[in-house]
Design a protein around this motif. Structure first.
Motif, short mmCIF file in Angstrom:
data_model
loop_
_atom_site.label_atom_id
_atom_site.label_comp_id
_atom_site.label_asym_id
_atom_site.label_seq_id
_atom_site.Cartn_x
_atom_site.Cartn_y
_atom_site.Cartn_z
N PRO A 3 0.83 -1.21 -0.07
CA PRO A 3 0.11 0.03 0.08
C PRO A 3 0.76 1.36 -0.19
O PRO A 3 1.82 1.35 0.57
N VAL A 4 0.48 2.11 -0.64
CA VAL A 4 1.12 3.64 -0.90
C VAL A 4 0.06 4.63 -0.17
O VAL A 4 -0.89 4.57 -0.32
N VAL A 5 0.70 5.69 0.54
CA VAL A 5 0.10 6.83 0.83
C VAL A 5 0.37 7.95 -0.23
O VAL A 5 1.53 8.14 -0.58
N ARG A 6 -0.63 8.72 -0.67
CA ARG A 6 -0.50 9.74 -1.42
C ARG A 6 -1.61 10.90 -1.30
O ARG A 6 -2.50 10.69 -0.72
N PRO A 7 -1.40 12.07 -1.82
CA PRO A 7 -2.42 12.90 -1.53
C PRO A 7 -3.67 12.57 -2.45
O PRO A 7 -3.44 12.00 -3.75
N ALA A 8 -4.79 12.92 -2.04
CA ALA A 8 -5.86 12.54 -2.60
C ALA A 8 -6.33 13.53 -3.56
O ALA A 8 -5.69 14.69 -3.77
N THR A 9 -6.82 12.83 -4.86
CA THR A 9 -7.33 13.85 -5.92
C THR A 9 -8.65 13.81 -5.88
O THR A 9 -9.41 12.91 -5.34
N ARG A 10 -9.63 14.68 -6.72
CA ARG A 10 -10.88 14.75 -6.82
C ARG A 10 -11.61 13.32 -7.32
O ARG A 10 -12.61 12.77 -6.73
N ALA A 11 -10.71 12.85 -7.85
CA ALA A 11 -11.20 11.32 -8.43
C ALA A 11 -11.36 10.34 -7.51
O ALA A 11 -12.01 9.37 -7.53
N ASP A 12 -10.78 10.41 -6.31
CA ASP A 12 -10.65 9.54 -5.22
C ASP A 12 -11.99 9.63 -4.31
O ASP A 12 -12.27 9.05 -3.49
N VAL A 13 -12.42 11.00 -4.30
CA VAL A 13 -13.64 11.23 -3.61
C VAL A 13 -14.70 10.13 -3.59
O VAL A 13 -15.16 9.71 -2.38
N PRO A 14 -15.30 9.74 -4.75
CA PRO A 14 -16.26 8.64 -4.45
C PRO A 14 -15.73 7.46 -3.57
O PRO A 14 -16.40 6.82 -2.70
N ALA A 15 -14.35 7.02 -3.73
CA ALA A 15 -14.17 5.96 -3.05
C ALA A 15 -14.04 6.03 -1.30
O ALA A 15 -14.23 5.23 -0.54
N THR A 16 -13.39 7.34 -1.25
CA THR A 16 -13.34 7.87 0.23
C THR A 16 -14.47 8.09 0.81
O THR A 16 -14.94 7.65 2.12
N LEU A 17 -15.55 8.42 0.04
CA LEU A 17 -16.95 8.77 0.55
C LEU A 17 -17.71 7.34 0.90
O LEU A 17 -18.13 7.00 2.04
N GLU A 18 -17.05 6.29 -0.01
CA GLU A 18 -17.97 5.04 0.21
C GLU A 18 -17.37 4.38 1.87
O GLU A 18 -18.26 3.99 2.53
N ILE A 19 -16.09 4.52 1.99
CA ILE A 19 -15.41 4.22 3.02
C ILE A 19 -15.82 4.92 4.45
O ILE A 19 -16.49 4.25 5.40
N TYR A 20 -16.36 6.19 4.17
CA TYR A 20 -16.75 7.17 5.18
C TYR A 20 -18.48 6.91 5.50
O TYR A 20 -18.64 6.65 6.60
N ASN A 21 -18.93 6.64 4.60
CA ASN A 21 -20.56 6.50 4.84
C ASN A 21 -20.83 5.20 5.30
O ASN A 21 -21.83 4.94 6.08
N HIS A 22 -19.93 4.08 5.08
CA HIS A 22 -20.11 2.75 5.60
C HIS A 22 -19.87 3.00 7.17
O HIS A 22 -20.80 2.27 7.92
N ALA A 23 -19.02 3.84 7.66
CA ALA A 23 -18.75 4.40 9.12
C ALA A 23 -20.02 4.90 9.59
O ALA A 23 -20.28 4.76 10.56
N VAL A 24 -20.24 5.80 8.73
CA VAL A 24 -21.36 6.70 9.39
C VAL A 24 -22.72 5.71 9.64
O VAL A 24 -23.40 5.87 10.63
N LEU A 25 -23.01 4.79 8.70
CA LEU A 25 -24.23 3.99 8.89
C LEU A 25 -23.95 2.80 9.95
O LEU A 25 -25.13 2.51 10.52
N HIS A 26 -22.81 2.31 10.25
CA HIS A 26 -22.52 1.25 10.90
C HIS A 26 -21.78 1.43 12.49
O HIS A 26 -21.60 0.44 13.14
N THR A 27 -21.05 2.66 12.76
CA THR A 27 -20.46 2.88 13.82
C THR A 27 -20.74 4.17 14.37
O THR A 27 -21.35 5.29 13.60
N THR A 28 -20.11 4.68 15.50
CA THR A 28 -19.94 5.80 16.19
C THR A 28 -18.82 6.66 15.81
O THR A 28 -18.67 7.73 16.63
N ALA A 29 -17.84 6.11 14.91
CA ALA A 29 -16.56 7.04 14.56
C ALA A 29 -17.05 8.21 14.00
O ALA A 29 -16.08 9.08 14.40
N SER A 30 -18.17 8.35 13.29
CA SER A 30 -18.67 9.84 12.94
C SER A 30 -19.90 10.02 13.68
O SER A 30 -20.78 8.98 13.76
#
Ligand SMILES: CC(C)(COP(=O)(O)OP(=O)(O)OC[C@H]1O[C@@H](n2cnc3c(N)ncnc32)[C@H](O)[C@@H]1OP(=O)(O)O)[C@@H](O)C(=O)NCCC(=O)NCCS
Length: 173
Positions: A3-30
């Protein structure tokens, strides 16, 4: 492929949102209560980028598997040395050291830019999140009782703090 860490681009937003929204629906992390729309998240991304705040993604085999960011802790100018962060690893891939990889880069970024303190707000019932931050050197400095409400119950919030650049507590007086 590692795995590599890099700055996000606008094209990454849907994937990062999917990860975030899963946590919104199922956890108290957000403490968001409903999934965030793509338009809202794109506006958030544009706003953060225009303000110069970093958003990092963790990518493996062309797939975004985590993201992390920081931004202002509180708005008044005296707080300018302090940032507040968020970090999310895709559900199913947690506990394999990926969050550590991402946070190490985020802490390096904040240290290199000369920030003094990084703060994370972690739901007090998020035992994994608390242990994760403690392992990275964060110290729990506050426990707010019942400041959030989600899943039909009041939620406590812990603040965890990391002094950057090897700083230690100032002895005053
Ligand atoms: C919190 C989170 C980012 C951690 O990332 P991760 O890749 O799962 O964590 P790592 O594998 O790097 O864990 C590093 C250390 O943290 C601790 N830790 C992490 N998850 C833990 C858990 N569920 N329970 C106990 N300890 C945990 C352990 O000490 C671990 O080290 P070890 O495996 O050598 O014992 C990830 O679990 C996540 O995305 N959770 C949901 C969102 C969230 O809670 N974000 C934080 C609040 S903003």
């Amino acid at each position: 492929m590692s795995p590599v860490v890099r700055p996000a681009t606008r094209a990454d937003v849907p994937a990062t949102l999917e990860i975030y929204n899963h946590a919104v629906l199922h956890t108290t992390a957000s403490y968001d209560l409903e999934p965030v729309s793509l338009d809202t998240r794109l506006a958030w991304f544009d706003h953060k980028r225009a303000a110069g705040w970093p958003i990092l993604v963790l990518e493996e085999a062309d797939k975004v598997i985590g993201w992390a960011t920081y931004g202002p802790f509180r708005e008044k100018p005296g707080y300018a040395g302090t940032v507040e962060h968020s970090v999310y690893i895709r559900d199913g891939l947690r506990g394999a050291g990926l969050g550590t990889l991402l946070m190490t880069s985020l802490i390096e970024d904040a240290s290199a830019r000369g920030f003094h303190v990084m703060v994370g707000g972690v739901a007090a019932d998020n035992a994994g999140g608390l242990a994760f931050h403690a392992r990275l050197g964060f110290v729990q400095v506050a426990h707010f009782r019942q400041v959030g409400y989600k899943f039909g119950r009041w939620l406590d919030l812990a603040f965890m703090e990391l002094l950057l650049n090897g700083e230690t507590d100032q002895i005053s007086g």
